[in-house]
Design an enzyme around this catalytic site. Sequence first.
Site, PDB file in Angstrom:
ATOM      1  N   LYS A   1      -6.765   3.247  -0.489  1.00  0.00           N
ATOM      2  CA  LYS A   1      -7.547   4.480  -0.491  1.00  0.00           C
ATOM      3  C   LYS A   1      -8.913   4.314   0.188  1.00  0.00           C
ATOM      4  O   LYS A   1      -9.355   3.192   0.453  1.00  0.00           O
ATOM      5  CB  LYS A   1      -7.708   4.964  -1.936  1.00  0.00           C
ATOM      6  CG  LYS A   1      -6.376   5.372  -2.574  1.00  0.00           C
ATOM      7  CD  LYS A   1      -6.579   5.880  -3.987  1.00  0.00           C
ATOM      8  CE  LYS A   1      -5.277   6.324  -4.614  1.00  0.00           C
ATOM      9  NZ  LYS A   1      -5.490   6.809  -5.999  1.00  0.00           N
TER      10      LYS A   1
ATOM     11  N   PHE B   1      -7.703  18.172 -11.502  1.00  0.00           N
ATOM     12  CA  PHE B   1      -8.320  17.176 -10.619  1.00  0.00           C
ATOM     13  C   PHE B   1      -7.881  17.294  -9.164  1.00  0.00           C
ATOM     14  O   PHE B   1      -8.344  16.526  -8.312  1.00  0.00           O
ATOM     15  CB  PHE B   1      -8.020  15.756 -11.121  1.00  0.00           C
ATOM     16  CG  PHE B   1      -6.552  15.404 -11.167  1.00  0.00           C
ATOM     17  CD1 PHE B   1      -5.866  15.011 -10.020  1.00  0.00           C
ATOM     18  CD2 PHE B   1      -5.852  15.457 -12.366  1.00  0.00           C
ATOM     19  CE1 PHE B   1      -4.521  14.684 -10.057  1.00  0.00           C
ATOM     20  CE2 PHE B   1      -4.506  15.124 -12.416  1.00  0.00           C
ATOM     21  CZ  PHE B   1      -3.840  14.739 -11.256  1.00  0.00           C
TER      22      PHE B   1
ATOM     23  N   ARG C   1       3.609  -2.059  -8.423  1.00  0.00           N
ATOM     24  CA  ARG C   1       2.835  -1.435  -9.496  1.00  0.00           C
ATOM     25  C   ARG C   1       2.186  -2.486 -10.391  1.00  0.00           C
ATOM     26  O   ARG C   1       1.070  -2.293 -10.881  1.00  0.00           O
ATOM     27  CB  ARG C   1       3.694  -0.452 -10.278  1.00  0.00           C
ATOM     28  CG  ARG C   1       4.057   0.768  -9.397  1.00  0.00           C
ATOM     29  CD  ARG C   1       4.790   1.848 -10.128  1.00  0.00           C
ATOM     30  NE  ARG C   1       3.987   2.501 -11.134  1.00  0.00           N
ATOM     31  CZ  ARG C   1       3.059   3.430 -10.899  1.00  0.00           C
ATOM     32  NH1 ARG C   1       2.774   3.789  -9.668  1.00  0.00           N
ATOM     33  NH2 ARG C   1       2.406   3.992 -11.893  1.00  0.00           N
TER      34      ARG C   1
ATOM     35  N   THR D   1      -3.805   2.457 -13.722  1.00  0.00           N
ATOM     36  CA  THR D   1      -4.478   3.474 -12.912  1.00  0.00           C
ATOM     37  C   THR D   1      -5.985   3.452 -13.142  1.00  0.00           C
ATOM     38  O   THR D   1      -6.767   3.576 -12.207  1.00  0.00           O
ATOM     39  CB  THR D   1      -3.904   4.869 -13.234  1.00  0.00           C
ATOM     40  OG1 THR D   1      -2.497   4.848 -12.974  1.00  0.00           O
ATOM     41  CG2 THR D   1      -4.551   5.947 -12.391  1.00  0.00           C
TER      42      THR D   1
ATOM     43  N   ARG E   1      -6.589  -3.167  -8.845  1.00  0.00           N
ATOM     44  CA  ARG E   1      -7.541  -2.180  -9.373  1.00  0.00           C
ATOM     45  C   ARG E   1      -8.638  -2.843 -10.204  1.00  0.00           C
ATOM     46  O   ARG E   1      -9.791  -2.411 -10.162  1.00  0.00           O
ATOM     47  CB  ARG E   1      -6.807  -1.100 -10.153  1.00  0.00           C
ATOM     48  CG  ARG E   1      -6.002  -0.192  -9.216  1.00  0.00           C
ATOM     49  CD  ARG E   1      -5.302   0.907  -9.957  1.00  0.00           C
ATOM     50  NE  ARG E   1      -4.612   1.813  -9.054  1.00  0.00           N
ATOM     51  CZ  ARG E   1      -3.386   2.275  -9.279  1.00  0.00           C
ATOM     52  NH1 ARG E   1      -2.714   1.922 -10.366  1.00  0.00           N
ATOM     53  NH2 ARG E   1      -2.825   3.106  -8.416  1.00  0.00           N
TER      54      ARG E   1
ATOM     55  N   ASN F   1      -9.771   4.518  -7.330  1.00  0.00           N
ATOM     56  CA  ASN F   1      -9.098   3.347  -7.890  1.00  0.00           C
ATOM     57  C   ASN F   1      -8.388   2.471  -6.856  1.00  0.00           C
ATOM     58  O   ASN F   1      -7.424   1.781  -7.172  1.00  0.00           O
ATOM     59  CB  ASN F   1      -8.161   3.756  -9.024  1.00  0.00           C
ATOM     60  CG  ASN F   1      -7.003   4.617  -8.563  1.00  0.00           C
ATOM     61  OD1 ASN F   1      -6.911   4.986  -7.396  1.00  0.00           O
ATOM     62  ND2 ASN F   1      -6.112   4.933  -9.489  1.00  0.00           N
TER      63      ASN F   1
ATOM     64  N   HIS G   1      -2.771   3.350  -4.180  1.00  0.00           N
ATOM     65  CA  HIS G   1      -1.680   4.163  -4.734  1.00  0.00           C
ATOM     66  C   HIS G   1      -0.385   3.405  -4.537  1.00  0.00           C
ATOM     67  O   HIS G   1      -0.204   2.724  -3.532  1.00  0.00           O
ATOM     68  CB  HIS G   1      -1.590   5.504  -3.994  1.00  0.00           C
ATOM     69  CG  HIS G   1      -0.283   6.213  -4.189  1.00  0.00           C
ATOM     70  ND1 HIS G   1      -0.026   7.011  -5.277  1.00  0.00           N
ATOM     71  CD2 HIS G   1       0.864   6.204  -3.447  1.00  0.00           C
ATOM     72  CE1 HIS G   1       1.220   7.481  -5.184  1.00  0.00           C
ATOM     73  NE2 HIS G   1       1.770   7.002  -4.080  1.00  0.00           N
TER      74      HIS G   1
END
EC number: 2.7.4.6
Length: 143
Positions: A11, A59, A87, A93, A104, A114, A117
């Site tokens: 991100k 959001f 993951r 998250t 993260r 964070n 994704h």
Amino acid sequence: MAIERTFSIIKPDAVAKNHIGAIYNRFETAGLKIVAAKMLHLTKEQAEGFYAEHSERGFFGALVAFMTSGPIMVQVLEGENAVLAHREILGATNPAQAAPGTIRADFAQSIDENAAHGSDSLESAAREIAYFFSAEELCPRTR
């Protein structure tokens, strides 16, 4: 064990902090192979389309604004149980709840920014991969 493909985004917050290489190292160290990757700056329309399932949630506007705030890296990862493996590498998250040593925990500042994704299922992975990549852009790593 099944060889799978999953979709991943680094991100804008992590790209801005030059964490791309460190995050790619985590993927590869965990046995995931990068079979497609590109940097892009999402348009509002692209972000809204990608996150359409969240369009009715409070959001959504902030998510779209964040995801269009700077360049991102999108990549397809391949490996044994790639969805779950990715993951696990990402961590929770909310980085405050992420295990030490996860992406993260190490690179994210907040639940809103964070760092990354990851697809949550094989079905999501297939849909998300197709959103950003054509079949011709996927390069199987057989060596």
